[in-house]
Each structure stands twice: as C-alpha cells, then as structure tokens.
Design an enzyme around this catalytic site. Structure first.
Site, PDB file in Angstrom:
ATOM      1  N   LYS A 121       0.776  -1.162  -0.031  1.00 12.93           N
ATOM      2  CA  LYS A 121       0.001  -0.042   0.050  1.00 12.93           C
ATOM      3  C   LYS A 121       0.943   1.323  -0.103  1.00 12.93           C
ATOM      4  O   LYS A 121       0.754   2.152  -0.881  1.00 12.93           O
ATOM      5  CB  LYS A 121      -0.964   0.069   1.469  1.00 12.93           C
ATOM      6  CG  LYS A 121      -1.495   1.311   1.510  1.00 12.93           C
ATOM      7  CD  LYS A 121      -2.395   1.400   2.745  1.00 12.93           C
ATOM      8  CE  LYS A 121      -1.735   1.417   4.087  1.00 12.93           C
ATOM      9  NZ  LYS A 121      -1.237   2.886   4.512  1.00 12.93           N
ATOM     10  N   ASN A 122       1.896   1.306   0.820  1.00 15.98           N
ATOM     11  CA  ASN A 122       2.519   2.346   0.935  1.00 15.98           C
ATOM     12  C   ASN A 122       3.818   2.882  -0.031  1.00 15.98           C
ATOM     13  O   ASN A 122       4.078   3.843  -0.076  1.00 15.98           O
ATOM     14  CB  ASN A 122       3.384   2.666   2.267  1.00 15.98           C
ATOM     15  CG  ASN A 122       2.264   2.494   3.592  1.00 15.98           C
ATOM     16  OD1 ASN A 122       1.166   2.923   3.344  1.00 15.98           O
ATOM     17  ND2 ASN A 122       2.731   2.309   4.560  1.00 15.98           N
ATOM     18  N   CYS A 129      -4.303   7.998   9.721  1.00  9.72           N
ATOM     19  CA  CYS A 129      -4.255   7.632  11.093  1.00  9.72           C
ATOM     20  C   CYS A 129      -3.909   8.628  12.206  1.00  9.72           C
ATOM     21  O   CYS A 129      -2.738   9.340  11.836  1.00  9.72           O
ATOM     22  CB  CYS A 129      -3.494   6.245  11.286  1.00  9.72           C
ATOM     23  SG  CYS A 129      -4.201   4.841  10.092  1.00  9.72           S
ATOM     24  N   ARG A 146       1.510  14.696  13.323  1.00 10.30           N
ATOM     25  CA  ARG A 146       2.155  14.238  12.025  1.00 10.30           C
ATOM     26  C   ARG A 146       2.561  15.400  11.187  1.00 10.30           C
ATOM     27  O   ARG A 146       1.855  16.010  10.282  1.00 10.30           O
ATOM     28  CB  ARG A 146       1.486  13.280  11.347  1.00 10.30           C
ATOM     29  CG  ARG A 146       1.109  11.984  12.138  1.00 10.30           C
ATOM     30  CD  ARG A 146       0.105  10.908  11.493  1.00 10.30           C
ATOM     31  NE  ARG A 146       1.150  10.052  10.690  1.00 10.30           N
ATOM     32  CZ  ARG A 146       0.544   9.119   9.869  1.00 10.30           C
ATOM     33  NH1 ARG A 146      -0.996   8.727  10.008  1.00 10.30           N
ATOM     34  NH2 ARG A 146       1.109   8.429   9.016  1.00 10.30           N
ATOM     35  N   ASP A 201       4.665   0.063  12.193  1.00  9.95           N
ATOM     36  CA  ASP A 201       3.577  -0.405  11.661  1.00  9.95           C
ATOM     37  C   ASP A 201       3.074  -1.864  12.228  1.00  9.95           C
ATOM     38  O   ASP A 201       2.033  -2.329  11.956  1.00  9.95           O
ATOM     39  CB  ASP A 201       3.301  -0.261  10.256  1.00  9.95           C
ATOM     40  CG  ASP A 201       3.346   1.063   9.401  1.00  9.95           C
ATOM     41  OD1 ASP A 201       3.570   1.444   8.566  1.00  9.95           O
ATOM     42  OD2 ASP A 201       3.209   2.102  10.563  1.00  9.95           O
ATOM     43  N   ARG A 255      -8.721  -0.273   5.126  1.00  8.43           N
ATOM     44  CA  ARG A 255      -7.699   1.064   4.377  1.00  8.43           C
ATOM     45  C   ARG A 255      -6.339   0.394   3.757  1.00  8.43           C
ATOM     46  O   ARG A 255      -5.980   0.674   2.910  1.00  8.43           O
ATOM     47  CB  ARG A 255      -7.522   2.070   5.335  1.00  8.43           C
ATOM     48  CG  ARG A 255      -8.698   2.995   5.731  1.00  8.43           C
ATOM     49  CD  ARG A 255      -8.061   4.171   6.647  1.00  8.43           C
ATOM     50  NE  ARG A 255      -6.975   4.777   5.990  1.00  8.43           N
ATOM     51  CZ  ARG A 255      -6.254   5.614   6.457  1.00  8.43           C
ATOM     52  NH1 ARG A 255      -6.506   5.910   8.041  1.00  8.43           N
ATOM     53  NH2 ARG A 255      -5.092   6.305   5.955  1.00  8.43           N
TER      54      ARG A 255
HETATM   55  C1  EPZ Z   1       4.597   6.736   6.550  1.00 13.40           C
HETATM   56  O1  EPZ Z   1       3.813   7.668   7.267  1.00 13.40           O
HETATM   57  C2  EPZ Z   1       3.443   5.454   6.301  1.00 13.40           C
HETATM   58  N1  EPZ Z   1       2.471   5.972   5.568  1.00 13.40           N
HETATM   59  C3  EPZ Z   1       3.084   5.065   7.957  1.00 13.40           C
HETATM   60  O2  EPZ Z   1       2.214   3.881   7.692  1.00 13.40           O
HETATM   61  C4  EPZ Z   1       4.206   4.642   8.501  1.00 13.40           C
HETATM   62  O3  EPZ Z   1       3.879   4.520  10.031  1.00 13.40           O
HETATM   63  C5  EPZ Z   1       5.317   5.922   8.507  1.00 13.40           C
HETATM   64  O4  EPZ Z   1       5.876   5.980   7.302  1.00 13.40           O
HETATM   65  C6  EPZ Z   1       6.644   5.264   9.217  1.00 13.40           C
HETATM   66  O5  EPZ Z   1       7.372   4.135   8.596  1.00 13.40           O
HETATM   67  C7  EPZ Z   1       2.226   6.103   4.283  1.00 13.40           C
HETATM   68  O6  EPZ Z   1       3.289   5.636   3.908  1.00 13.40           O
HETATM   69  C8  EPZ Z   1       1.031   6.470   3.697  1.00 13.40           C
HETATM   70  P1  EPZ Z   1       7.028   9.487   8.566  1.00 13.40           P
HETATM   71  P2  EPZ Z   1       4.514   9.201   7.295  1.00 13.40           P
HETATM   72  O7  EPZ Z   1       7.123  10.958   7.967  1.00 13.40           O
HETATM   73  O8  EPZ Z   1       5.291   9.337   5.904  1.00 13.40           O
HETATM   74  C9  EPZ Z   1       8.163  12.837  11.627  1.00 13.40           C
HETATM   75  C10 EPZ Z   1       0.367   2.638   7.888  1.00 13.40           C
HETATM   76  O9  EPZ Z   1       0.028   2.083   8.890  1.00 13.40           O
HETATM   77  N2  EPZ Z   1       8.036  13.915  10.640  1.00 13.40           N
HETATM   78  O10 EPZ Z   1       8.208   8.457   8.264  1.00 13.40           O
HETATM   79  O11 EPZ Z   1       3.553  10.305   7.776  1.00 13.40           O
HETATM   80  C11 EPZ Z   1       6.604  12.253  12.183  1.00 13.40           C
HETATM   81  O12 EPZ Z   1       5.890  12.859  12.932  1.00 13.40           O
HETATM   82  C12 EPZ Z   1       0.586   4.034   8.060  1.00 13.40           C
HETATM   83  O13 EPZ Z   1       0.349   2.142   6.614  1.00 13.40           O
HETATM   84  C13 EPZ Z   1       8.119  15.078  11.111  1.00 13.40           C
HETATM   85  O14 EPZ Z   1       8.439  15.405  12.056  1.00 13.40           O
HETATM   86  O15 EPZ Z   1       5.744   8.906   8.589  1.00 13.40           O
HETATM   87  C14 EPZ Z   1       7.113  10.743  12.886  1.00 13.40           C
HETATM   88  O16 EPZ Z   1       7.385  11.017  14.069  1.00 13.40           O
HETATM   89  C15 EPZ Z   1       0.552   4.594   9.568  1.00 13.40           C
HETATM   90  N3  EPZ Z   1       8.316  15.947  10.013  1.00 13.40           N
HETATM   91  C16 EPZ Z   1       8.443  10.603  12.090  1.00 13.40           C
HETATM   92  O17 EPZ Z   1       8.679  11.678  11.284  1.00 13.40           O
HETATM   93  C17 EPZ Z   1       7.879  15.756   8.790  1.00 13.40           C
HETATM   94  O18 EPZ Z   1       8.012  16.490   7.824  1.00 13.40           O
HETATM   95  C18 EPZ Z   1       8.111   9.601  11.004  1.00 13.40           C
HETATM   96  O19 EPZ Z   1       7.259   9.775  10.233  1.00 13.40           O
HETATM   97  C19 EPZ Z   1       7.509  14.405   8.486  1.00 13.40           C
HETATM   98  C20 EPZ Z   1       7.485  13.293   9.447  1.00 13.40           C
END
Ligand code: EPZ
Length: 417
Positions: free
Chosen positions: A22-23, A117, A122, A305, A397
């Site tokens: 999915k991702n 979610c 985020r 995840d 989802r």
């Molecule tokens: C992706 O979310 C996935 N979603 C999430 O999967 C997954 O949990 C996550 O990556 C971590 O692997 C999709 O790919 C659609 P991040 P994303 O940016 O990209 C911080 C699922 O269950 N951060 O890697 O939103 C953030 O707050 C979903 O399929 C910033 O600080 O996650 C977090 O603490 C749930 N500033 C950390 O980085 C930013 O600009 C990791 O978030 C962006 C992120």
C-alpha cells in the site's frame, strides 16, 4: 460503520498470498502524474486508501483505466488543474504526495492538508523544507499546502528526522529539477526504494535509495513505464505475527524475505520456528510465546506499523516485555481496547510495560486506526470466546481481502454491517 464478529481460540493454518505494498502504491500513483505518457501499474492492492487516491487523480482530469482489480493505466496528459481540494483527502495521509508530483511537473500545487491515522502529531515541516530547498515557495495556508516555483534547482537537503513521506515527496519534486539534489538521512523502507525504482523506470536518475543518502540528477522529462509493485512488508508481518499469537502454522507467499528480517528475528526470539524460502516465509507458532523487548525503528529496524500487532502477541507471552515506540508519539490507543480482553499493559510515555497473561478473553472493542485494528483482530482470533470489533473500515484501508484471507486460514470471522 461495520464490525467483525470473531470466535477465537483456534490455531490458524495454511497459506496466504501477500498483496502489493500500500505505502509504495500511494507514492507510485502520485509519481505517475510526472509524465504525459501511459503508465501501467501492476500488483496494486485493492484497498480503500488506494481507491480514494485513484478517485482524486481522476478528479484532476487524469485518465485512469482499471485493467483488472490490481492493474491500472494512468495518463495525465489532459490533467486540467494543479489544485487538489477533494475532501476525500481528509481520510488519507498520502494526499501530500500530490504536492511533490505537481510541483515537480507543473511547478505549482495547492493540495488540501492530509488526514490519515491518528497516531500522534504528524507534521510536514520536512516536506516543506525540502521543497523550499529546491527554490520553491512552499507553505501552509488555511487548510492547504501551497507551493510554486519559477524553476526547481537541485540542492543538498538534510532530513532532521527519518521520514518516509518527506523522502518520497522530495524525490517526486526533484526528479525533473535542474542540477543535482542530495537528500541525507533518508528513509530506507522497501516502499521508499520501490518508488525510486518506479521513477527510474520512467527515466529518472535516482541513486542510493535504500541507503542513507539519495542522489537525484534532474532530467528533462519522464516517459511511460510498466511496473509491478513489491509485496507489502507490513501485511506479510501481520500474518506472520498471526501465526505466533494463535500458535498456528502459516506460510506467507509472494514476499521478499529480506524485507522481513527484523520481524523474523523477533518471532525467533519469542520461541517460534521460522522457515525462509525464496519468495515465502513459514511461521510455526510456539504454544507459549517468550517475552522480549522491542524498540520500533526506521527500516531495517522493527517497523512501527507492526508495533500494535507484536505488542498484543506479547500480552500472552510467558514473562514481562517492554515495547518502545520511537517513531510516533501516540500509537498506543489500542491498549485500552485490548485491556478489555484481560491484557496487563502499562503505558509510560512512549514505552509499554507488558505482563504476560495465560490467555485473552473475547470482548467488545473498537478499532482506533489501521494497524491497531488489525492487532485487535489478531488478539480476538487468539482469545477464548467471542469478540466484536467495531469501526473495521480502518482495517479495510490497508488490508486487501482481510476477512477472506483470514477465513482461508481457518478463522471464524464474519462481517456485520
Ligand atoms: C508513513 O507515514 C506510512 N504511511 C506510515 O504507515 C508509517 O507508520 C510511517 O511512514 C513510518 O514508517 C504511508 O506511507 C502512507 P514519517 P509518514 O514521515 O510518511 C516525523 C500505515 O499504517 N515527521 O516517516 O507520515 C513524524 O511525526 C501508516 O500504513 C516530522 O517530524 O511517516 C514521525 O514522528 C501509518 N516532520 C516520524 O517523522 C515531517 O515533515 C516518521 O514519520 C514528517 C515526519
């Protein structure tokens, strides 16, 4: 809203074919907008998030033809706008990939802020930092991410936090820019690498995906491609953990075992037997799980995840376990639900202290997000008695044919509208 009714306490056995990631698919669908030629994407999972993304893409005037359930052909030569204000974007996270893709291709984008979610704050500051480093002017106003640029100029970007979304979004914006972009401290998840490979199959020049530094040499244009998405690491891990929590014998097929190494390692720690084949992994669940400690980390560490799923499994392990959730700051909302089943879990900031109990008991629960919902289903399948889990739309989802795949493994589960 729909619910699952589950009669648990059964060992689940058999084979399950893992669907496309999915991702990876979410980033790849946005990346398809970067060319005016036909893009054929295979092995795309038929799940709610993907279908919402396709509807939004069609709303931009882009042609989307569904060859079959898991294959689409996208052509964006008649795309009529770079404003993406579809309210459906409130329901998914990945809408923000439209910013990188439309900025990269059209040098402008106005995209409704993403939903997704509720697993903690985020922010998207790193996405904006990346776009601004490429000499775009990117900012949030009211409910929208807005950006425009005269030219996108390659630059060096350091991501303070490892971010899957920011890594993918900056790749999308940079691959048609002028010059060279270096992104440091990038996410290395399999789905990040898959988006990079997809872009390269369209003629992009991206090197280093899967390492700490990605180097992108801007090209003039991108062309058509025919690409098949990798199997879903998290779906595979969910079914592997299902075999452990039900002391079953499940073989996940159509996987890339390399992507599952951290999950395999933990399941072995917990006393399970794991047999690795070329494109399949068999997990023979131990009668009693051993306690262990886990800290979620960016890939190749243990995936956040799968934190809810493995924590619920450890709630019936022999002994005490400690789980540290280092990625998100509010990913324990399911704990109150599984406590209804008799789990003994204490939350201390970003740490779970779990005292293993003999068995869980069926209960009425509510899914709080995608992966937590899956974890509650796994727990109910293991528990004595009957459980009802509400709000299962969250689970739909991200898990294709979840109910049918479970039934084929022997689960007593049915959906109630
Ligand atoms: C992706 O979310 C996935 N979603 C999430 O999967 C997954 O949990 C996550 O990556 C971590 O692997 C999709 O790919 C659609 P991040 P994303 O940016 O990209 C911080 C699922 O269950 N951060 O890697 O939103 C953030 O707050 C979903 O399929 C910033 O600080 O996650 C977090 O603490 C749930 N500033 C950390 O980085 C930013 O600009 C990791 O978030 C962006 C992120």
């Amino acid at each position: 809203m729909s619910s699952y009714i589950i009669n648990g306490n059964k060992k689940l056995n058999g084979e399950v074919k893992i669907s496309g990631a999915k991702n990876a698919a979410l980033g790849i669908l946005a990346a398809a907008l970067l060319t005016d030629e036909d893009v054929t994407i295979e092995n795309i999972p038929d799940v709610r998030d993907i279908n919402i993304m396709l509807e939004v893409i069609m709303g931009l005037g882009v042609s989307v033809s569904r060859v079959d359930r898991n294959t689409v052909i996208i052509n964006s030569k008649n795309m009529k706008t770079t404003v993406v204000d579809d309210m459906k974007l409130r329901n998914i996270r990945a809408g923000y990939y439209f910013v990188g893709a439309l900025l990269g291709k059209c040098k402008s984008a106005k995209v409704r802020l993403p939903g997704g979610c509720d697993i903690g704050a985020r922010p998207i500051d790193l996405h904006l930092k990346g776009f601004n480093s490429l000499k775009a002017n990117a900012y949030i106003e009211d409910d929208f991410i807005i950006t425009q640029a005269d030219e996108l100029i390659g630059s060096n970007i350091y991501l303070d936090v490892v971010s899957v979304g920011a890594t993918i979004n900056i790749m999308l914006a940079a691959c048609l820019s002028q010059g060279i972009t270096t992104i440091e401290n990038v996410a290395k998840e399999p789905h990040v690498v898959d988006v990079a490979n997809f872009l390269n199959s369209m003629g992009a020049n991206i090197k280093g995906a899967g390492t700490d530094i990605i180097k992108i040499k801007g090209v003039k244009s991108l062309h058509s491609t025919n690409y098949s998405i990798i199997p879903d690491q998290i779906e595979a891990g969910t079914y592997m953990i299902l075999s452990a929590i039900t002391a079953g014998d499940i073989t996940v097929k159509n996987v890339i075992p390399k992507h599952l190494e951290s999950i395999i390692a933990k399941l072995l720690d917990m006393g399970n037997n794991v047999i690795v084949y070329d494109e399949a992994v068999r997990v023979i669940g131990n009668e009693k799980q051993f306690a262990t400690s886990i800290k979620t980390m960016p890939y190749p560490g243990f995936p956040t995840d799968l934190q809810p799923q493995i924590s619920c499994t450890l709630s019936i392990a022999k002994g005490d376990s400690v789980i540290v959730e280092s990625i998100f700051d509010n990913r324990f909302k399911y704990v109150n639900e599984i406590k209804k089943m008799g789990a003994v879990i204490e939350i201390n900031s970003n740490t779970l202290n779990i005292v293993g109990v003999e068995k869980l008991n069926g209960s009425n629960m509510t899914a709080t997000d995608l992966r937590a919902g899956a974890a509650l289903v796994l727990s109910a399948l293991s528990a004595k008695g009957t459980s009802k889990i509400a709000n299962i739309e969250y689970i739909e989802r991200g898990y294709e044919d979840f109910e049918n795949k479970l039934k084929e493994l022997g689960a007593d589960i049915k959906k109630e509208e």
